[in-house]
Design a protein around this motif. Sequence first.
Motif, PDB file in Angstrom:
ATOM      1  N   HIS A 123       0.834  -1.201   0.000  1.00 54.02           N
ATOM      2  CA  HIS A 123       0.000   0.000   0.000  1.00 54.02           C
ATOM      3  C   HIS A 123       0.874   1.259   0.000  1.00 54.02           C
ATOM      4  O   HIS A 123       0.655   2.179  -0.797  1.00 54.02           O
ATOM      5  CB  HIS A 123      -0.944  -0.016   1.220  1.00 54.02           C
ATOM      6  CG  HIS A 123      -1.701   1.256   1.382  1.00 54.02           C
ATOM      7  ND1 HIS A 123      -1.344   2.226   2.285  1.00 54.02           N
ATOM      8  CD2 HIS A 123      -2.771   1.741   0.715  1.00 54.02           C
ATOM      9  CE1 HIS A 123      -2.173   3.253   2.174  1.00 54.02           C
ATOM     10  NE2 HIS A 123      -3.056   2.982   1.235  1.00 54.02           N
ATOM     11  N   ARG A 172       0.893   4.080  -2.941  1.00 49.69           N
ATOM     12  CA  ARG A 172       0.440   5.432  -2.581  1.00 49.69           C
ATOM     13  C   ARG A 172       1.545   6.451  -2.894  1.00 49.69           C
ATOM     14  O   ARG A 172       1.279   7.549  -3.372  1.00 49.69           O
ATOM     15  CB  ARG A 172       0.029   5.462  -1.110  1.00 49.69           C
ATOM     16  CG  ARG A 172      -0.770   6.691  -0.787  1.00 49.69           C
ATOM     17  CD  ARG A 172      -1.568   6.560   0.484  1.00 49.69           C
ATOM     18  NE  ARG A 172      -1.924   7.896   0.901  1.00 49.69           N
ATOM     19  CZ  ARG A 172      -3.140   8.315   1.219  1.00 49.69           C
ATOM     20  NH1 ARG A 172      -4.149   7.485   1.181  1.00 49.69           N
ATOM     21  NH2 ARG A 172      -3.360   9.560   1.569  1.00 49.69           N
ATOM     22  N   THR A 201     -14.935   1.357   2.688  1.00 49.07           N
ATOM     23  CA  THR A 201     -14.840   0.042   2.056  1.00 49.07           C
ATOM     24  C   THR A 201     -14.526  -1.005   3.139  1.00 49.07           C
ATOM     25  O   THR A 201     -13.999  -0.671   4.203  1.00 49.07           O
ATOM     26  CB  THR A 201     -13.758   0.064   0.961  1.00 49.07           C
ATOM     27  OG1 THR A 201     -12.543   0.559   1.547  1.00 49.07           O
ATOM     28  CG2 THR A 201     -14.162   0.972  -0.191  1.00 49.07           C
ATOM     29  N   ARG A 222     -13.272  -3.773   5.660  1.00 48.97           N
ATOM     30  CA  ARG A 222     -12.036  -4.235   6.295  1.00 48.97           C
ATOM     31  C   ARG A 222     -12.265  -5.626   6.872  1.00 48.97           C
ATOM     32  O   ARG A 222     -13.417  -6.008   7.105  1.00 48.97           O
ATOM     33  CB  ARG A 222     -11.647  -3.271   7.422  1.00 48.97           C
ATOM     34  CG  ARG A 222     -10.942  -2.035   6.887  1.00 48.97           C
ATOM     35  CD  ARG A 222     -11.281  -0.788   7.626  1.00 48.97           C
ATOM     36  NE  ARG A 222     -10.447   0.316   7.133  1.00 48.97           N
ATOM     37  CZ  ARG A 222     -10.755   1.088   6.081  1.00 48.97           C
ATOM     38  NH1 ARG A 222     -11.879   0.918   5.410  1.00 48.97           N
ATOM     39  NH2 ARG A 222      -9.931   2.054   5.678  1.00 48.97           N
ATOM     40  N   HIS A 237      -5.492   4.956   4.849  1.00 49.66           N
ATOM     41  CA  HIS A 237      -6.258   5.009   3.590  1.00 49.66           C
ATOM     42  C   HIS A 237      -7.001   6.333   3.423  1.00 49.66           C
ATOM     43  O   HIS A 237      -7.870   6.447   2.556  1.00 49.66           O
ATOM     44  CB  HIS A 237      -7.242   3.829   3.504  1.00 49.66           C
ATOM     45  CG  HIS A 237      -6.556   2.503   3.390  1.00 49.66           C
ATOM     46  ND1 HIS A 237      -6.071   2.020   2.184  1.00 49.66           N
ATOM     47  CD2 HIS A 237      -6.231   1.582   4.323  1.00 49.66           C
ATOM     48  CE1 HIS A 237      -5.495   0.851   2.394  1.00 49.66           C
ATOM     49  NE2 HIS A 237      -5.577   0.560   3.685  1.00 49.66           N
ATOM     50  N   CYS A 295      -8.392   9.652   2.238  1.00 45.46           N
ATOM     51  CA  CYS A 295      -8.554   9.989   0.812  1.00 45.46           C
ATOM     52  C   CYS A 295      -7.397  10.809   0.259  1.00 45.46           C
ATOM     53  O   CYS A 295      -7.128  11.920   0.731  1.00 45.46           O
ATOM     54  CB  CYS A 295      -9.849  10.766   0.634  1.00 45.46           C
ATOM     55  SG  CYS A 295     -10.089  11.261  -1.077  1.00 45.46           S
TER      56      CYS A 295
HETATM   57  C1  HEM Z   1     -15.790  14.635  -1.925  1.00 47.57           C
HETATM   58  C2  HEM Z   1     -15.119  13.729  -2.603  1.00 47.57           C
HETATM   59  C3  HEM Z   1     -14.483  12.524  -2.011  1.00 47.57           C
HETATM   60  C4  HEM Z   1     -14.804  11.819  -0.883  1.00 47.57           C
HETATM   61  C5  HEM Z   1     -15.917  12.100   0.116  1.00 47.57           C
HETATM   62  C6  HEM Z   1     -13.861  10.728  -0.788  1.00 47.57           C
HETATM   63  C7  HEM Z   1     -13.853   9.801   0.246  1.00 47.57           C
HETATM   64  C8  HEM Z   1     -12.899   8.824   0.407  1.00 47.57           C
HETATM   65  C9  HEM Z   1     -12.853   7.908   1.518  1.00 47.57           C
HETATM   66  C10 HEM Z   1     -13.863   7.840   2.658  1.00 47.57           C
HETATM   67  C11 HEM Z   1     -11.762   7.128   1.359  1.00 47.57           C
HETATM   68  C12 HEM Z   1     -11.283   6.021   2.305  1.00 47.57           C
HETATM   69  C13 HEM Z   1     -12.071   4.765   2.100  1.00 47.57           C
HETATM   70  C14 HEM Z   1     -11.731   3.684   3.094  1.00 47.57           C
HETATM   71  O1  HEM Z   1     -10.859   3.862   3.974  1.00 47.57           O
HETATM   72  O2  HEM Z   1     -12.361   2.618   3.013  1.00 47.57           O
HETATM   73  C15 HEM Z   1     -11.116   7.534   0.132  1.00 47.57           C
HETATM   74  C16 HEM Z   1      -9.978   6.959  -0.375  1.00 47.57           C
HETATM   75  C17 HEM Z   1      -9.455   7.296  -1.606  1.00 47.57           C
HETATM   76  N1  HEM Z   1      -9.850   8.330  -2.419  1.00 47.57           N
HETATM   77 FE1  HEM Z   1     -11.361   9.630  -2.087  1.00 47.57          FE
HETATM   78  N2  HEM Z   1     -13.005  10.770  -1.846  1.00 47.57           N
HETATM   79  C18 HEM Z   1     -13.333  11.866  -2.613  1.00 47.57           C
HETATM   80  C19 HEM Z   1     -12.713  12.285  -3.767  1.00 47.57           C
HETATM   81  C20 HEM Z   1     -11.637  11.674  -4.337  1.00 47.57           C
HETATM   82  C21 HEM Z   1     -10.996  12.094  -5.549  1.00 47.57           C
HETATM   83  C22 HEM Z   1     -11.382  13.313  -6.379  1.00 47.57           C
HETATM   84  C23 HEM Z   1      -9.986  11.227  -5.780  1.00 47.57           C
HETATM   85  C24 HEM Z   1      -8.977  11.182  -6.895  1.00 47.57           C
HETATM   86  C25 HEM Z   1      -9.249  11.350  -8.109  1.00 47.57           C
HETATM   87  C26 HEM Z   1      -9.986  10.246  -4.718  1.00 47.57           C
HETATM   88  C27 HEM Z   1      -9.117   9.192  -4.608  1.00 47.57           C
HETATM   89  C28 HEM Z   1      -9.062   8.316  -3.544  1.00 47.57           C
HETATM   90  C29 HEM Z   1      -8.108   7.230  -3.453  1.00 47.57           C
HETATM   91  C30 HEM Z   1      -7.052   6.866  -4.491  1.00 47.57           C
HETATM   92  C31 HEM Z   1      -8.352   6.594  -2.228  1.00 47.57           C
HETATM   93  C32 HEM Z   1      -7.601   5.391  -1.659  1.00 47.57           C
HETATM   94  C33 HEM Z   1      -6.525   5.851  -0.720  1.00 47.57           C
HETATM   95  C34 HEM Z   1      -5.800   4.708  -0.029  1.00 47.57           C
HETATM   96  O3  HEM Z   1      -6.324   3.592   0.049  1.00 47.57           O
HETATM   97  O4  HEM Z   1      -4.671   4.947   0.425  1.00 47.57           O
HETATM   98  N3  HEM Z   1     -11.002  10.554  -3.860  1.00 47.57           N
HETATM   99  N4  HEM Z   1     -11.827   8.572  -0.422  1.00 47.57           N
END
Ligand code: HEM
Length: 407
Positions: A100, A104, A295, A297, A353, A355
């Motif tokens: 991870h 990242r 998501t 766990r 994780h 965002c």
């Molecule tokens: C308001 C908009 C957004 C919300 C509310 C949001 C919310 C989240 C949440 C809750 C997670 C963690 C999920 C978990 O731990 O199970 C996450 C992870 C992630 N988000 Fe967002 N997201 C948003 C926008 C975006 C955008 C615009 C991108 C990129 C284009 C993005 C890319 C990612 C990625 C790559 C992860 C995985 C990170 C990891 O596992 O290290 N997100 N997001």
Amino acid sequence: MTDAPQYDLYSPTFKAHAYQTYAQMREQAPVCQHAGLNGENKLWFITRYADCEAVLRDHKRFVKSYENTLTPEARAQLAPASKIERLLGQHLLNMDGTDHTRLRGLINKAFTAQMVNRMQDRVQALADELLDQVEAQGAMDLLNEYAFPLPIIVIAQMLGVPAADREHFRRWSNAFVEPAHNADEWAQQVSLLTGFIDYLGRIFAERRQNPQDDLITALLQAEEAGDKLNEDELYSMVVLLIVAGHETTVNLIGNGTLALLRNPEQLARLKSQPDLMPAAIEEFLRYDGPVERATIRFAKEDVEIGGQLIRRGEPVSVVLASADRDSLSFTQPEQLDTARDNNRHLAFGFGVHYCIGAPLARMEGRIALNTLLRRLPNLRLAVPVEALTWRENPILRGLQGIPVAWG
Ligand code: HEM
């Protein structure tokens, strides 16, 4: 766990009143095992803020990859993943530990606040262009014509895929996130996702010939360098970014606008004090955020949370939407307060994780809502609020459409 209270967690009625159900769960059974979407496999639901934060923080004992809960012998017995599972599943949200961190690290730089600041003028121009196209109509579907195209055009440009193909991305992205209810739906999803993979294969081949200043070129170069990411991880990463760029910010703009239209005094305050917008964005994320549940766990060992024993291998759903309405963590959580301070919501998750797109999403949300309120000051819902319907997806929280009018 036979006497645990049972809740309706999957029907359209539930979606319309989700926060009431979550309030009951926090009160009656804050950590409870309940049927998953398929009605069979049990899933632990965590609904209080403190417990949600504790699970998200504890990435050593709550892992993303089920395989990491197995002994080496049990792992060796697993059936090999299909090609499509490999090409779509090797992404950040399914990875733990050093894999991870490695993945990242490859995209971190692209999403820093500094990079995002550089994109502000482009996003502003895009928001204005989208409104130029509809202003004279006096009405639109806010989701389809504004909230959806804006973030997808931005992520398409960052990656280096043609924004003109966005209707395809939308169908593919839907196939990625919507649960299949039967074998026919599953077959249709596999066919769509195979189309997505073929499409990306063509883009990758072209970009290897003609490198550009974009994220796909950077990832291809990392792949060619050998030890940084493999082909499965490359496909999975690009798919995750397209899906995340699609399915989330659209609903920050949509749910945020709806919250304002339903709370006219907050709307009036924001119009008269536009400087409140950054705080208002945090409040929209807390009050009705785009990601209802993190998501899944899996417990890597037996763990006690909120007085309940979660056994090794059992799946856990952290309900972010519930945590963010917990009165033990927020004052008057049912109230929308666009000036709320110390707003430590979990809408972007927490821990390793967290965002990666948060700075981008905040900037897009701020510009989209500012521009909307400035240019369409008489914005109102064009249908009664009861006529709006929520998408069925258990993880994401967004409406099917938001008809609005102005003028
Ligand atoms: C308001 C908009 C957004 C919300 C509310 C949001 C919310 C989240 C949440 C809750 C997670 C963690 C999920 C978990 O731990 O199970 C996450 C992870 C992630 N988000 Fe967002 N997201 C948003 C926008 C975006 C955008 C615009 C991108 C990129 C284009 C993005 C890319 C990612 C990625 C790559 C992860 C995985 C990170 C990891 O596992 O290290 N997100 N997001």
